[in-house]
Design a protein around this motif. Structure first.
Motif, PDB file in Angstrom:
ATOM      1  N   VAL A  19       0.839  -1.205   0.000  1.00 37.03           N
ATOM      2  CA  VAL A  19       0.000   0.000   0.000  1.00 37.03           C
ATOM      3  C   VAL A  19       0.870   1.250   0.000  1.00 37.03           C
ATOM      4  N   TYR A  20       1.981   1.185   0.730  1.00 40.15           N
ATOM      5  CA  TYR A  20       2.867   2.348   0.846  1.00 40.15           C
ATOM      6  C   TYR A  20       4.256   1.860   1.245  1.00 40.15           C
ATOM      7  N   GLU A  21       5.258   2.585   0.791  1.00 37.68           N
ATOM      8  CA  GLU A  21       6.633   2.235   1.158  1.00 37.68           C
ATOM      9  C   GLU A  21       7.479   3.499   1.138  1.00 37.68           C
ATOM     10  N   ASP A  22       8.365   3.636   2.098  1.00 34.65           N
ATOM     11  CA  ASP A  22       9.384   4.677   2.011  1.00 34.65           C
ATOM     12  C   ASP A  22      10.693   4.086   2.519  1.00 34.65           C
ATOM     13  N   GLU A  23      11.696   4.915   2.752  1.00 36.10           N
ATOM     14  CA  GLU A  23      13.008   4.323   3.050  1.00 36.10           C
ATOM     15  C   GLU A  23      13.037   3.517   4.352  1.00 36.10           C
ATOM     16  N   MET A  24      12.196   3.900   5.306  1.00 36.06           N
ATOM     17  CA  MET A  24      12.224   3.208   6.605  1.00 36.06           C
ATOM     18  C   MET A  24      11.051   2.271   6.858  1.00 36.06           C
ATOM     19  N   LYS A  37     -10.863  -2.157   5.385  1.00 34.26           N
ATOM     20  CA  LYS A  37      -9.480  -1.730   5.126  1.00 34.26           C
ATOM     21  C   LYS A  37      -8.640  -2.171   6.311  1.00 34.26           C
ATOM     22  N   HIS A  38      -7.630  -2.978   6.058  1.00 34.04           N
ATOM     23  CA  HIS A  38      -6.774  -3.467   7.144  1.00 34.04           C
ATOM     24  C   HIS A  38      -5.351  -3.570   6.590  1.00 34.04           C
ATOM     25  N   VAL A  39      -4.537  -2.618   7.013  1.00 32.52           N
ATOM     26  CA  VAL A  39      -3.176  -2.511   6.490  1.00 32.52           C
ATOM     27  C   VAL A  39      -2.194  -2.605   7.662  1.00 32.52           C
ATOM     28  N   LEU A  40      -1.093  -3.292   7.447  1.00 30.12           N
ATOM     29  CA  LEU A  40      -0.032  -3.399   8.459  1.00 30.12           C
ATOM     30  C   LEU A  40       1.101  -2.459   8.095  1.00 30.12           C
ATOM     31  N   VAL A  41       1.572  -1.698   9.077  1.00 30.97           N
ATOM     32  CA  VAL A  41       2.714  -0.799   8.876  1.00 30.97           C
ATOM     33  C   VAL A  41       3.872  -1.343   9.697  1.00 30.97           C
ATOM     34  N   ILE A  42       4.999  -1.584   9.047  1.00 33.31           N
ATOM     35  CA  ILE A  42       6.168  -2.140   9.753  1.00 33.31           C
ATOM     36  C   ILE A  42       7.426  -1.321   9.432  1.00 33.31           C
ATOM     37  N   PRO A  43       8.399  -1.368  10.349  1.00 32.89           N
ATOM     38  CA  PRO A  43       9.708  -0.808   9.993  1.00 32.89           C
ATOM     39  C   PRO A  43      10.449  -1.834   9.132  1.00 32.89           C
ATOM     40  N   LYS A  44      11.220  -1.373   8.160  1.00 33.17           N
ATOM     41  CA  LYS A  44      11.997  -2.310   7.341  1.00 33.17           C
ATOM     42  C   LYS A  44      13.068  -2.986   8.193  1.00 33.17           C
ATOM     43  N   LYS A  45      13.597  -2.225   9.157  1.00 34.90           N
ATOM     44  CA  LYS A  45      14.574  -2.786  10.090  1.00 34.90           C
ATOM     45  C   LYS A  45      13.858  -3.709  11.078  1.00 34.90           C
ATOM     46  N   HIS A  46      14.461  -4.820  11.421  1.00 36.68           N
ATOM     47  CA  HIS A  46      13.846  -5.718  12.393  1.00 36.68           C
ATOM     48  C   HIS A  46      13.920  -5.151  13.805  1.00 36.68           C
ATOM     49  N   VAL A  71      -1.033   5.970   4.943  1.00 34.41           N
ATOM     50  CA  VAL A  71      -1.881   4.833   4.551  1.00 34.41           C
ATOM     51  C   VAL A  71      -3.357   5.227   4.650  1.00 34.41           C
ATOM     52  N   ALA A  72      -3.724   5.874   5.753  1.00 33.27           N
ATOM     53  CA  ALA A  72      -5.119   6.302   5.932  1.00 33.27           C
ATOM     54  C   ALA A  72      -5.536   7.225   4.792  1.00 33.27           C
ATOM     55  N   GLU A  73      -4.643   8.106   4.409  1.00 34.77           N
ATOM     56  CA  GLU A  73      -4.932   9.029   3.303  1.00 34.77           C
ATOM     57  C   GLU A  73      -5.092   8.246   1.993  1.00 34.77           C
ATOM     58  N   LEU A  74      -4.162   7.352   1.714  1.00 31.07           N
ATOM     59  CA  LEU A  74      -4.204   6.576   0.472  1.00 31.07           C
ATOM     60  C   LEU A  74      -5.434   5.676   0.400  1.00 31.07           C
ATOM     61  N   GLU A  75      -5.885   5.203   1.563  1.00 35.05           N
ATOM     62  CA  GLU A  75      -7.038   4.300   1.621  1.00 35.05           C
ATOM     63  C   GLU A  75      -8.362   5.067   1.715  1.00 35.05           C
TER      64      GLU A  75
END
Ligand code: 5GP
Ligand code: ZN
Length: 114
Positions: A19-24, A37-46, A71-75
């Motif tokens: 849904v969305y991606e940026d550097e972090m 609408k159910h989206v998960l937001v995670i850090p790329k770093k573990h 994400v809320a805006e995009l959705e």
């Protein structure tokens, strides 16, 4: 690469609907949605959970919040509203030990949060 499910999703090793991606951060649709609408937001770093996050992760933590808003805006949820939840530990039923926030919306959600 470790065997963490969400690390592998963020690396593109396991397919997901992005849904969305940026550097972090990386945001993708939950495989078992609990709202329209159910989206998960995670850090790329573990980072396993909130307790593992350190001072040097501050940009990453605020980046996750900004990503959730994006994400809320995009959705299309900014008018209707949305809920952000982050399960941590056993009582909260955290099943994936990689920090994540659930962004839920698209219908009126239940009154209860617990
Ligand atoms: P938790 O229960 O740890 O707060 O949330 C983990 C979430 O990850 C659950 O809502 C679950 O449906 C989702 N999930 C688990 N495995 C996968 C997967 O392989 N792909 C996607 N997109 N979501 C997953
Ligand atoms: Zn991970």
């Amino acid at each position: 690469m470790n065997d963490c499910l969400f690390c592998r999703i963020a690396a593109g090793e396991i397919p997901s609907t992005v849904v969305y991606e940026d550097e972090m951060t990386f945001a993708f649709r939950d495989i078992a949605p609990q709202a329209p609408k159910h989206v998960l937001v995670i850090p790329k770093k573990h980072v396993a959970d909130w307790y593992e996050a350190r001072k040097e992760d501050d940009a990453l933590l605020s980046g996750m919040m900004r990503a959730a808003a994006k994400v809320a805006e995009l959705e299309g949820l900014t008018e209707s509203g949305f809920r952000v939840i982050s399960n941590t530990g056993a009582d909260a039923r955290q099943t994936v030990k990689h920090l994540h926030m659930h962004v839920l919306g698209g219908a009126e959600l239940t009154e209860k949060m617990g």
